[in-house]
Design a protein around this motif. Structure first.
Motif, PDB file in Angstrom:
ATOM      1  N   ILE A   1       0.842  -1.208   0.000  1.00  0.00           N
ATOM      2  CA  ILE A   1       0.000   0.000   0.000  1.00  0.00           C
ATOM      3  C   ILE A   1       0.873   1.254   0.000  1.00  0.00           C
ATOM      4  CG2 ILE A   1      -1.672   1.313   1.360  1.00  0.00           C
ATOM      5  CD1 ILE A   1      -2.755  -1.430   2.330  1.00  0.00           C
ATOM      6  N   ALA A   2       1.921   1.232   0.823  1.00  0.00           N
ATOM      7  CA  ALA A   2       2.831   2.380   0.861  1.00  0.00           C
ATOM      8  C   ALA A   2       3.505   2.589  -0.487  1.00  0.00           C
ATOM      9  CB  ALA A   2       3.888   2.168   1.949  1.00  0.00           C
ATOM     10  N   ASN A   3       3.841   1.483  -1.162  1.00  0.00           N
ATOM     11  CA  ASN A   3       4.507   1.591  -2.459  1.00  0.00           C
ATOM     12  C   ASN A   3       3.617   2.272  -3.494  1.00  0.00           C
ATOM     13  OD1 ASN A   3       6.726   0.643  -4.411  1.00  0.00           O
ATOM     14  ND2 ASN A   3       4.882  -0.198  -5.338  1.00  0.00           N
ATOM     15  N   VAL A   4       2.321   1.935  -3.501  1.00  0.00           N
ATOM     16  CA  VAL A   4       1.394   2.559  -4.446  1.00  0.00           C
ATOM     17  C   VAL A   4       1.326   4.067  -4.211  1.00  0.00           C
ATOM     18  CG1 VAL A   4      -1.016   2.705  -5.163  1.00  0.00           C
ATOM     19  CG2 VAL A   4       0.030   0.470  -4.764  1.00  0.00           C
ATOM     20  N   ALA A   5       1.204   4.451  -2.934  1.00  0.00           N
ATOM     21  CA  ALA A   5       1.113   5.880  -2.618  1.00  0.00           C
ATOM     22  C   ALA A   5       2.400   6.611  -2.983  1.00  0.00           C
ATOM     23  CB  ALA A   5       0.805   6.056  -1.132  1.00  0.00           C
TER      24      ALA A   5
END
Length: 451
Positions: free
Chosen positions: A181-185
């Protein structure tokens, strides 16, 4: 640790549950952690695909190098899982925890070396594919920015093996999904917000991976302190683990050579074929991780039952997980076939790429049941730590695949049809070879080595 097994009681996990529930109790949380990495690739590919086809082709080459390296180092997961689960099954919980600590030290050292090599040699490494200068430039930019992610990813591999070996599938799930999730953001902010393109994608991957690695490190430290296990690196054990991982490195190297050789043929076909192959490969990877969730549950349970010297339980587990693998393959094949017309639009609006990807996805759908049983068989032998046979089987599979790939390269041509032949060669010829070599071994009993 999130899940503890009492040392005095040498019983299988989840006593009283059905075998199906035991499998699912490990497979479902493992699935979340497995899907985290391919979802990161999907996010990168989808965002960069809408930046441009050249950028997507460059990302394909560079990310394939990262996947190659991570795959080569997968022994950090498999060796730790097999050894720790056997120790746990034999009642040695402290030994299982210490195995995870030593694996983490090895992962940290390996990751630092790889990161330096990729950062310094990004351009010549990507240049080995022989793609156009524009594609090579974009690929080198991504690889250079993503180089620090290798430190985090090696810790992730080691930490995942440590947790799975102790039958804790929840921790990898939580950490991996949080990182995804952090990577997408991060990627959205860096690719579009900061206008960094493929470099932004690489930086986002590095930041997310390093965060995941730190989280696993903290978890391993807490577990070691709770079990009163020393955190001091024991280099004899670390290098012993590295030596023990050699056959798995050979096995994985053969598989990665197959993937890179297939990509090289796609690159020789053209930019459209590379981009179409990326969509098909990303989809195949998502499906493969669904299969791998069952295989991971098989690894841990096989290791546990072998530690208990329970041959009937091992054979019952093989029968049940094989049925799960084939059944899941049928379901995934239907899903991929049903979504093949609209799924490529997530990545691109280029008509030529859409046509090539759609046809390749149809090929993927046909071979999903085959992939399902192959993954289960692979998990059985990895759980038994039958690594030298896996290395030999990998070499045999490579020898079978290369002539078929050469034939496709020479005669299949380019365009959507050429890519379909290429993808069919990978999904069909390679996986049939794996089925033959793995199935032959599993029919025997010599791989069990009951303790």
């Amino acid at each position: 640790m999130a899940q503890e097994v009492s040392e005095p009681e040498n019983n299988p996990p989840g006593e009283g549950k059905t075998l199906n529930r035991k499998i699912l109790s490990l497979a479902v949380p493992s699935l979340g952690s497995l899907l985290a990495e391919p979802l990161m690739v999907v996010a990168d590919s989808a965002m960069i695909g809408h930046v441009g086809t050249t950028e997507l082709a460059g990302l394909t080459l560079a990310s394939s190098i990262n996947v190659f390296i991570v795959g080569l180092c997968i022994f950090l997961v498999y060796t730790t899982t097999a050894v720790a689960s056997r120790q746990l099954g034999a009642g040695d919980r402290r030994g299982a925890v210490k195995t995870g600590v030593d694996g983490a030290w090895l992962g940290l050292l390996v990751g630092m070396v790889i990161a330096v090599v990729l950062a310094v040699g990004a351009a010549p490494i990507v240049g080995l594919f022989g793609a156009s200068p524009a594609v090579t430039f974009q690929g080198a930019a991504y690889l250079r920015a993503a180089a620090p992610s290798m430190v985090g990813m090696m810790l992730v591999l080691a930490g995942t093996g440590a947790m799975r070996g102790q039958l804790d599938a929840r921790t990898p799930l939580v950490i991996s999904l949080t990182g995804a999730i952090a990577n997408v953001a991060l990627n959205a902010a860096l690719i579009f917000g900061a206008g960094l393109g493929v470099t932004g994608a690489g930086l986002g991957t590095s930041l997310a991976s390093l965060g995941m690695g730190v989280a696993f490190g903290v978890k391993i430290i807490k577990g070691a302190l709770g079990a009163r296990v020393s955190l001091r690196p024991e280099f004899w054990a670390i290098f012993g683990a590295l030596k023990g991982g050699i056959p798995l490195m050979i096995r994985t190297l053969t598989m990665q050579i197959v993937i890179l050789a297939t990509l090289w043929v796609a690159a020789s076909q053209g930019e459209v074929e590379v981009a179409g192959r990326q969509i098909a490969a990303t989809t195949w990877t998502i499906a493969a991780n669904l299969h791998d969730a069952i295989a991971i549950a098989t690894q841990a349970l096989i290791g546990f039952e072998l530690g208990r010297a329970d041959r009937p339980a091992v054979r019952a587990l093989i029968k049940r997980t094989s049925a799960w693998g084939i059944g899941l393959g049928i379901i995934l094949g239907l899903v991929i076939a049903g979504t093949s017309l609209w799924w490529p639009w997530v990545f691109t609006s280029d008509p030529a790429v859409l046509e090539a990807a759609t046809l390749a996805l149809a090929v993927s759908a046909v071979f999903q049941p085959l992939a399902g049983i192959v993954f289960v068989f692979d998990g059985i032998l990895i759980g038994a730590n039958d690594t030298w046979y896996l290395a030999l089987a990998g070499l045999v599979n490579l020898a079978v695949y290369v002539p078929a790939l050469v034939a496709v390269w020479r005669f299949a041509g380019s365009g959507a049809t050429g890519l379909a032949w290429l993808w069919g060669c990978y999904c069909g010829v390679f996986f049939l070879a794996r089925l033959a070599t793995l199935g032959r071994r599993i029919r025997q009993d010599t791989w069990m080595r009951l303790t």
